[in-house]
Write a protein that holds these residues in place. Structure first.
Motif, PDB file in Angstrom:
ATOM      1  N   GLY A  44      48.958 -55.371 -69.828  1.00  0.00           N
ATOM      2  CA  GLY A  44      48.012 -56.408 -70.213  1.00  0.00           C
ATOM      3  C   GLY A  44      46.719 -55.831 -70.766  1.00  0.00           C
ATOM      4  O   GLY A  44      46.176 -56.325 -71.753  1.00  0.00           O
ATOM      5  N   ALA A  68      42.778 -63.188 -73.494  1.00  0.00           N
ATOM      6  CA  ALA A  68      43.356 -62.759 -72.208  1.00  0.00           C
ATOM      7  C   ALA A  68      44.378 -63.774 -71.717  1.00  0.00           C
ATOM      8  O   ALA A  68      45.426 -63.406 -71.168  1.00  0.00           O
ATOM      9  N   ARG A  69      44.084 -65.068 -71.904  1.00  0.00           N
ATOM     10  CA  ARG A  69      45.022 -66.102 -71.466  1.00  0.00           C
ATOM     11  C   ARG A  69      46.337 -66.016 -72.237  1.00  0.00           C
ATOM     12  O   ARG A  69      47.422 -66.168 -71.660  1.00  0.00           O
ATOM     13  N   THR A  72      48.387 -63.200 -70.881  1.00  0.00           N
ATOM     14  CA  THR A  72      48.972 -63.580 -69.595  1.00  0.00           C
ATOM     15  C   THR A  72      50.187 -64.477 -69.804  1.00  0.00           C
ATOM     16  O   THR A  72      51.240 -64.285 -69.187  1.00  0.00           O
ATOM     17  N   CYS A  73      50.043 -65.448 -70.705  1.00  0.00           N
ATOM     18  CA  CYS A  73      51.162 -66.354 -70.986  1.00  0.00           C
ATOM     19  C   CYS A  73      52.322 -65.614 -71.655  1.00  0.00           C
ATOM     20  O   CYS A  73      53.487 -65.945 -71.445  1.00  0.00           O
ATOM     21  N   GLN A  76      54.235 -63.621 -68.712  1.00  0.00           N
ATOM     22  CA  GLN A  76      54.884 -64.361 -67.631  1.00  0.00           C
ATOM     23  C   GLN A  76      54.618 -65.850 -67.824  1.00  0.00           C
ATOM     24  O   GLN A  76      53.683 -66.227 -68.515  1.00  0.00           O
ATOM     25  N   CYS A  78      53.258 -69.627 -67.303  1.00  0.00           N
ATOM     26  CA  CYS A  78      51.954 -70.093 -66.835  1.00  0.00           C
ATOM     27  C   CYS A  78      52.056 -70.823 -65.515  1.00  0.00           C
ATOM     28  O   CYS A  78      51.056 -71.116 -64.894  1.00  0.00           O
ATOM     29  N   SER A  80      52.679 -71.291 -61.662  1.00  0.00           N
ATOM     30  CA  SER A  80      52.730 -70.488 -60.443  1.00  0.00           C
ATOM     31  C   SER A  80      54.033 -70.726 -59.701  1.00  0.00           C
ATOM     32  O   SER A  80      54.551 -69.841 -59.034  1.00  0.00           O
ATOM     33  N   SER A  88      59.410 -63.463 -64.099  1.00  0.00           N
ATOM     34  CA  SER A  88      58.336 -62.658 -64.645  1.00  0.00           C
ATOM     35  C   SER A  88      58.375 -62.622 -66.162  1.00  0.00           C
ATOM     36  O   SER A  88      57.372 -62.387 -66.809  1.00  0.00           O
ATOM     37  N   ASP A 180      40.440 -70.722 -65.931  1.00  0.00           N
ATOM     38  CA  ASP A 180      40.684 -69.485 -65.191  1.00  0.00           C
ATOM     39  C   ASP A 180      39.429 -68.635 -65.100  1.00  0.00           C
ATOM     40  O   ASP A 180      39.300 -67.786 -64.218  1.00  0.00           O
TER      41      ASP A 180
END
Length: 277
Positions: A44, A68-69, A72-73, A76, A78, A80, A88, A180
């Protein structure tokens, strides 16, 4: 001399044109994030550094939190709930599975013939569609661009929705939520309500092939809307209200297996406004 993955990724990103707002910039940026994370296998942090360098070519540049979002998406889901099940990464598209599904012979024209709801005239039917998708007067998040969005009661949007480009496919639970990064916003994972629809978007294959896939998926979940982007993509809205997050994620993973864009799993992700501008 053999170059490292980060050197090859940087060279690749240098050749990618910058994203332009209103011209598919959000999707273009996310596609590069996916390339850096999935194809080049970057961490990342490394992916963020390269995406930030590339961001200088974008008009306007993205906020670093948004970059950054997207990384992240890309790495993996979004959700939880999905992550807790060990999802993953999203599955890769399976060309053989797609070929088998398309043997059902359903075409775009056939899909249109099956539609029990027919419209008269060439004008926008946005209001009628939204009334069907969101009965009552719930809070709806709609947007003129990917960065110009607002959450308002359904009736506040009445008469204006056809001039908008995007919408969150589920009603919101509150006007504001927290991002976030800890900032207040009218579109966040904390103020989107229980998921009502999950949207699959296909960029691969012909319209007829995408129609065949949507028909196949409709045997697993209620297909309530198909939107043609006026380009090469069909977007399928599937009703999922009342289903638990694990069931919805399993359905969506199967859709990704058949070529759907995995970015649409995020509950607050903007999608095309039905019959919008």
């Amino acid at each position: 001399m053999k170059h490292s993955p980060i050197e090859r990724a940087r060279a690749y990103a240098a050749k990618v044109p910058g994203a332009i707002e209103g011209e598919g910039g959000d999707k273009h940026t996310f596609a590069l994030a996916c390339k850096l994370v999935k194809d080049f296998g970057l961490s990342g942090n490394d992916a963020f550094l390269i995406l930030r360098e590339w961001n200088s070519k974008c008009r306007p540049p993205w906020r670093e939190q948004e970059l950054a979002r997207k990384i992240t998406c890309a790495g993996q889901p979004c959700s939880s709930a999905g992550a807790s099940q060990g999802f993953s990464r999203w599955p890769k598209m399976d060309a053989h599975a797609i070929e088998k599904v398309c043997e059902n012979g359903v075409t775009l024209a056939r899909l249109e013939e099956m539609n029990p709801c027919q419209f008269d005239g060439d004008g926008p039917h946005t209001e009628r569609i939204l009334d069907s998708l969101f009965p009552g007067n719930p809070l709806i998040c709609a947007a003129k661009t990917a960065r110009e969005f607002a959450t308002r009661p359904r009736e506040t949007w009445r008469g204006h929705a056809s001039a908008l480009a995007y919408i969150v496919p589920s009603a919101m639970s509150a006007r504001f939520g927290v991002t976030d990064e800890g900032k207040q916003s009218e579109r966040t994972k904390t103020n989107v309500g229980p998921r009502q629809h999950i949207v699959t978007e296909f960029d691969q294959g012909t319209a007829d092939q995408q129609a065949a896939i949507l028909f196949h998926l409709s045997t697993l979940a209620p297909l309530v809307l198909v939107l043609h982007s006026a380009g090469k993509s069909l977007h399928g809205w599937f009703r999922c209200a009342g289903y638990d997050a694990e069931t919805v994620t399993k359905f969506f993973r199967y859709a990704v297996h058949l070529g759907a864009d995995d970015q649409q799993h995020c509950a607050c992700q903007l999608v095309r406004m039905p019959d919008g501008l």
